[in-house]
Design a protein around this motif. Structure first.
Motif, PDB file in Angstrom:
ATOM      1  N   MET A 399      25.049 -38.574  35.048  1.00 55.78           N
ATOM      2  CA  MET A 399      24.974 -37.538  36.092  1.00 55.78           C
ATOM      3  C   MET A 399      26.360 -36.971  36.390  1.00 55.78           C
ATOM      4  O   MET A 399      26.510 -35.772  36.625  1.00 55.78           O
ATOM      5  CB  MET A 399      24.349 -38.123  37.355  1.00 55.78           C
ATOM      6  N   LEU A 400      27.368 -37.819  36.378  1.00 57.85           N
ATOM      7  CA  LEU A 400      28.739 -37.370  36.614  1.00 57.85           C
ATOM      8  C   LEU A 400      29.183 -36.386  35.531  1.00 57.85           C
ATOM      9  O   LEU A 400      29.752 -35.322  35.831  1.00 57.85           O
ATOM     10  CB  LEU A 400      29.670 -38.580  36.644  1.00 57.85           C
ATOM     11  N   ALA A 401      28.926 -36.741  34.269  1.00 55.18           N
ATOM     12  CA  ALA A 401      29.331 -35.867  33.157  1.00 55.18           C
ATOM     13  C   ALA A 401      28.565 -34.556  33.180  1.00 55.18           C
ATOM     14  O   ALA A 401      29.136 -33.483  32.906  1.00 55.18           O
ATOM     15  CB  ALA A 401      29.106 -36.590  31.832  1.00 55.18           C
ATOM     16  N   LEU A 402      27.284 -34.618  33.507  1.00 53.88           N
ATOM     17  CA  LEU A 402      26.483 -33.396  33.574  1.00 53.88           C
ATOM     18  C   LEU A 402      26.994 -32.490  34.691  1.00 53.88           C
ATOM     19  O   LEU A 402      27.101 -31.264  34.513  1.00 53.88           O
ATOM     20  CB  LEU A 402      25.010 -33.763  33.814  1.00 53.88           C
ATOM     21  N   ALA A 403      27.324 -33.083  35.832  1.00 56.17           N
ATOM     22  CA  ALA A 403      27.872 -32.299  36.948  1.00 56.17           C
ATOM     23  C   ALA A 403      29.213 -31.688  36.559  1.00 56.17           C
ATOM     24  O   ALA A 403      29.512 -30.535  36.900  1.00 56.17           O
ATOM     25  CB  ALA A 403      28.023 -33.185  38.178  1.00 56.17           C
ATOM     26  N   GLY A 404      30.033 -32.451  35.825  1.00 55.97           N
ATOM     27  CA  GLY A 404      31.322 -31.940  35.380  1.00 55.97           C
ATOM     28  C   GLY A 404      31.177 -30.774  34.423  1.00 55.97           C
ATOM     29  O   GLY A 404      31.922 -29.791  34.491  1.00 55.97           O
ATOM     30  N   ALA A 405      30.215 -30.869  33.505  1.00 56.07           N
ATOM     31  CA  ALA A 405      29.967 -29.786  32.554  1.00 56.07           C
ATOM     32  C   ALA A 405      29.512 -28.518  33.275  1.00 56.07           C
ATOM     33  O   ALA A 405      29.981 -27.413  32.976  1.00 56.07           O
ATOM     34  CB  ALA A 405      28.929 -30.214  31.526  1.00 56.07           C
ATOM     35  N   LEU A 406      28.611 -28.671  34.236  1.00 50.69           N
ATOM     36  CA  LEU A 406      28.130 -27.512  34.996  1.00 50.69           C
ATOM     37  C   LEU A 406      29.242 -26.915  35.850  1.00 50.69           C
ATOM     38  O   LEU A 406      29.341 -25.688  35.990  1.00 50.69           O
ATOM     39  CB  LEU A 406      26.949 -27.926  35.880  1.00 50.69           C
ATOM     40  N   LEU A 407      30.091 -27.780  36.419  1.00 51.56           N
ATOM     41  CA  LEU A 407      31.212 -27.290  37.226  1.00 51.56           C
ATOM     42  C   LEU A 407      32.166 -26.474  36.365  1.00 51.56           C
ATOM     43  O   LEU A 407      32.611 -25.393  36.772  1.00 51.56           O
ATOM     44  CB  LEU A 407      31.954 -28.472  37.861  1.00 51.56           C
ATOM     45  N   TYR A 408      32.456 -26.971  35.167  1.00 54.98           N
ATOM     46  CA  TYR A 408      33.335 -26.206  34.277  1.00 54.98           C
ATOM     47  C   TYR A 408      32.714 -24.861  33.922  1.00 54.98           C
ATOM     48  O   TYR A 408      33.409 -23.838  33.875  1.00 54.98           O
ATOM     49  CB  TYR A 408      33.638 -26.985  32.998  1.00 54.98           C
ATOM     50  N   PHE A 409      31.410 -24.853  33.693  1.00 52.58           N
ATOM     51  CA  PHE A 409      30.743 -23.606  33.317  1.00 52.58           C
ATOM     52  C   PHE A 409      30.890 -22.546  34.418  1.00 52.58           C
ATOM     53  O   PHE A 409      31.274 -21.406  34.144  1.00 52.58           O
ATOM     54  CB  PHE A 409      29.270 -23.869  33.033  1.00 52.58           C
ATOM     55  N   VAL A 410      30.593 -22.921  35.651  1.00 51.52           N
ATOM     56  CA  VAL A 410      30.657 -21.932  36.741  1.00 51.52           C
ATOM     57  C   VAL A 410      32.097 -21.551  37.058  1.00 51.52           C
ATOM     58  O   VAL A 410      32.381 -20.416  37.451  1.00 51.52           O
ATOM     59  CB  VAL A 410      29.932 -22.438  38.008  1.00 51.52           C
ATOM     60  N   GLU A 411      33.030 -22.502  36.884  1.00 50.14           N
ATOM     61  CA  GLU A 411      34.438 -22.199  37.145  1.00 50.14           C
ATOM     62  C   GLU A 411      35.002 -21.275  36.068  1.00 50.14           C
ATOM     63  O   GLU A 411      35.690 -20.297  36.368  1.00 50.14           O
ATOM     64  CB  GLU A 411      35.245 -23.501  37.191  1.00 50.14           C
ATOM     65  N   ALA A 413      33.390 -19.258  34.148  1.00 49.61           N
ATOM     66  CA  ALA A 413      32.731 -17.950  34.187  1.00 49.61           C
ATOM     67  C   ALA A 413      33.140 -17.134  35.407  1.00 49.61           C
ATOM     68  O   ALA A 413      32.765 -15.959  35.526  1.00 49.61           O
ATOM     69  CB  ALA A 413      31.216 -18.137  34.173  1.00 49.61           C
ATOM     70  N   GLY A 414      33.893 -17.750  36.324  1.00 47.95           N
ATOM     71  CA  GLY A 414      34.362 -17.036  37.508  1.00 47.95           C
ATOM     72  C   GLY A 414      33.364 -16.974  38.649  1.00 47.95           C
ATOM     73  O   GLY A 414      33.580 -16.257  39.631  1.00 47.95           O
ATOM     74  N   HIS A 415      32.283 -17.762  38.546  1.00 51.73           N
ATOM     75  CA  HIS A 415      31.285 -17.757  39.623  1.00 51.73           C
ATOM     76  C   HIS A 415      31.796 -18.488  40.861  1.00 51.73           C
ATOM     77  O   HIS A 415      31.379 -18.188  41.981  1.00 51.73           O
ATOM     78  CB  HIS A 415      29.985 -18.393  39.152  1.00 51.73           C
ATOM     79  N   THR A 416      32.654 -19.490  40.667  1.00 49.89           N
ATOM     80  CA  THR A 416      33.228 -20.239  41.784  1.00 49.89           C
ATOM     81  C   THR A 416      34.724 -20.429  41.559  1.00 49.89           C
ATOM     82  O   THR A 416      35.226 -20.257  40.442  1.00 49.89           O
ATOM     83  CB  THR A 416      32.564 -21.630  41.924  1.00 49.89           C
ATOM     84  N   GLN A 417      35.420 -20.815  42.632  1.00 52.92           N
ATOM     85  CA  GLN A 417      36.845 -21.149  42.558  1.00 52.92           C
ATOM     86  C   GLN A 417      37.095 -22.453  43.312  1.00 52.92           C
ATOM     87  O   GLN A 417      38.084 -22.597  44.031  1.00 52.92           O
ATOM     88  CB  GLN A 417      37.681 -20.016  43.165  1.00 52.92           C
ATOM     89  N   LEU A 418      36.205 -23.402  43.121  1.00 49.09           N
ATOM     90  CA  LEU A 418      36.298 -24.674  43.840  1.00 49.09           C
ATOM     91  C   LEU A 418      37.542 -25.457  43.439  1.00 49.09           C
ATOM     92  O   LEU A 418      38.072 -26.247  44.246  1.00 49.09           O
ATOM     93  CB  LEU A 418      35.050 -25.524  43.563  1.00 49.09           C
ATOM     94  N   LEU A 419      38.014 -25.262  42.223  1.00 46.85           N
ATOM     95  CA  LEU A 419      39.186 -25.992  41.730  1.00 46.85           C
ATOM     96  C   LEU A 419      40.454 -25.153  41.791  1.00 46.85           C
ATOM     97  O   LEU A 419      41.459 -25.473  41.148  1.00 46.85           O
ATOM     98  CB  LEU A 419      38.940 -26.458  40.290  1.00 46.85           C
ATOM     99  N   GLY A 420      40.420 -24.077  42.555  1.00 49.48           N
ATOM    100  CA  GLY A 420      41.599 -23.239  42.699  1.00 49.48           C
ATOM    101  C   GLY A 420      41.683 -22.156  41.638  1.00 49.48           C
ATOM    102  O   GLY A 420      40.714 -21.871  40.934  1.00 49.48           O
ATOM    103  N   GLU A 421      42.873 -21.585  41.503  1.00 46.48           N
ATOM    104  CA  GLU A 421      43.083 -20.474  40.588  1.00 46.48           C
ATOM    105  C   GLU A 421      43.808 -20.890  39.308  1.00 46.48           C
ATOM    106  O   GLU A 421      44.465 -20.085  38.662  1.00 46.48           O
ATOM    107  CB  GLU A 421      43.854 -19.354  41.287  1.00 46.48           C
ATOM    108  N   TYR A 422      43.668 -22.144  38.947  1.00 41.25           N
ATOM    109  CA  TYR A 422      44.283 -22.623  37.714  1.00 41.25           C
ATOM    110  C   TYR A 422      43.552 -22.054  36.497  1.00 41.25           C
ATOM    111  O   TYR A 422      42.412 -21.610  36.589  1.00 41.25           O
ATOM    112  CB  TYR A 422      44.249 -24.154  37.656  1.00 41.25           C
TER     113      TYR A 422
END
Length: 465
Positions: A399-411, A413-422
């Motif tokens: 579940m952790l890896a799946l969440a990480g993969a989805l987080l990378y996808f949305v980040e 693609a520019g849908h979110t900026q939860l991890l900043g502007e890196y």
């Protein structure tokens, strides 16, 4: 140039059809055995490993990363091909140390039904993404997305590859891989010699991007070196080829595939590096290559993409059939059911082309990130030999890896900026490190908790005895 490329595609397609004998048995269709029951030899296995892993998408990604991030971007993508080295160790452990005949059998023994469910989910997505991405490359070569030329190229290429794949299964895939790899190597050598003789392959052009550890290229190289431990285990095409021959042949095939693949990726990706060093502001990679090299090298460039796409697609379809019919047992293990599975996976891949995401690297980054859940499995259960890791550790890491993969996808693609502007690769590195560290922590905690129960277990056993 499109007409010349179409002629080449037609030639390779006809040759592939002629080399694809109709499978007469389940062993030929799913296990790649010859009509006389013989296993594939070393040369066929090496060339099949290389050509099925040097996808059209991989070649294009290596060139694009070189175009934007210099030699370090191409080297980063080439580092993923070190997966052959870790893959060899994984296969040797599963087959010859632990005695299992598939990855699913090993995971089922260690983690029960949830072990195979999670794994089959990840590799199912992997297979669909491979079909989608390689067909997408073909469409791009023949026209703008949505144009009639694009649509015709995509559908025609899909149908031709599906036909000869359905005809002979894995045995046909191995036979055509040999031919396609020889053709690929010939074209790649001619292209490399042409680029060198043009005077563009200078040290200055290749090193136009200086090494800086904070740049995207070097960061992606670190990501690859982290993901390479688990990446091969989630690739069914590579893993399937690890169960076809004897131990020594299998080991040698993986080792030779590693250096050949890395060399091919670097050579092809260098074209992108050279283009990046001479690009004008806003100029696309293909336009630069056409300007500095001319029509013939660009035709060779595109031919390598077409050949690699076809060789990857037939192998992906063979693995798709094996997954559904043999590994998941959703249907009786018959040739006809295998062919139906191939058709369904091809349909899903086509839907991805017409409806899905167009970022070619997103598929490899997503699957590579999701595959990190397998790293603790490899470290603790496979290589460490621990048989008492609880299922909750496995599921929590998944579940952790799946969440990480989805987080990378949305980040990315520019849908979110939860991890900043890196930069997106900096985010990918951070996500990969967190998954690896927490995943190993989950496994370690599960192992320690099981050990803490051992005195209680021993007391109960003594009482009952």
């Amino acid at each position: 140039m499109e007409q010349s490329l179409a002629i080449v595609v037609g030639f390779v397609a006809v040759l592939s059809l002629l080399l694809s004998p109709k499978a007469q048995s389940d062993a030929a269709f799913f296990k790649g055995l010859s009509p006389t029951g013989e296993q594939p030899g070393l040369l066929i296995l090496v060339f099949s490993q290389v050509t099925t892993w040097i996808f059209a998408r991989s070649l294009l990604n290596a060139a694009i990363l070189g175009f934007y991030y210099g030699l370090w971007g191409t080297l980063a993508y080439a580092a993923y091909y070190l997966s052959f080295l870790t893959g060899a160790k994984i296969i040797d452990s599963v087959r010859f140390r632990h005695g299992f005949n598939s990855i699913q059998a090993f995971l089922d023994h260690r983690f029960g039904a949830w072990g195979t469910r999670c794994y089959n989910f990840v590799i199912g997505i992997r297979l669909v993404s491979e079909i989608f991405a390689n067909i997408l490359v073909i469409g791009i070569l023949f026209g703008v997305a949505g144009s009639s030329a694009y649509m015709f190229a995509v559908i025609a290429f899909a149908v031709v590859t599906l036909v000869y794949s359905m005809l002979g299964g894995l045995h046909a895939s191995l036979r055509t891989d040999l031919m396609q790899m020889v053709l690929f190597l010939v074209v790649l050598v001619i292209l490399t010699v042409w680029v060198i003789s043009s005077g563009n392959a200078t040290v200055g052009h290749l090193l136009f991007k200086p090494f800086n550890i904070s740049d995207p290229g070097p960061i992606l190289l670190v990501v690859a070196l982290l993901q390479v431990w688990s990446y091969p285990m989630h690739d069914p095409v590579m893993m399937d080829r690890g169960f076809l021959a004897d131990r020594e042949t299998t080991r040698k095939s993986f080792l030779h595939a590693a250096w050949i693949s890395v060399l091919c990726i670097i050579l092809f990706g260098s074209s992108g590096v050279i283009a990046g060093s001479q690009a004008l502001s806003g100029e696309a990679m293909n336009a630069v290559l056409l300007r500095i090299l001319g029509d013939v090298p660009m035709l060779l460039f595109n031919i390598t993409l077409v050949v690699s796409a076809m060789s990857t697609l037939d192998s992906t379809l063979s693995s798709s059939a094996k997954l559904v019919v043999v590994d998941m047992k959703w249907a009786n293990p018959s040739v006809n059911n295998g062919r139906i599975s191939m058709a369904l996976f091809m349909l899903m891949g086509l839907l991805g082309v017409f409806l899905g995401n167009k970022d070619l690297f997103s598929a490899v980054a997503l699957s590579g990130t999701a595959s990190l859940y397998l790293a603790p499995v490899i470290f603790f259960s496979l290589w460490g030999g621990k048989t008492n890791i609880p299922v909750w550790s496995y599921l929590a890491t998944f579940m952790l890896a799946l969440a990480g993969a989805l987080l990378y996808f949305v980040e990315s693609a520019g849908h979110t900026q939860l991890l900043g502007e890196y930069h997106k690769y900096t985010k990918l590195l951070a996500i990969s490190v967190v998954i690896l560290m927490l995943g190993c922590l989950f496994f370690w905690i599960g192992l320690m908790k099981d050990r803490s129960k051992e005195p209680e277990k021993n007391l109960m056993e003594a009482t009952w005895s």
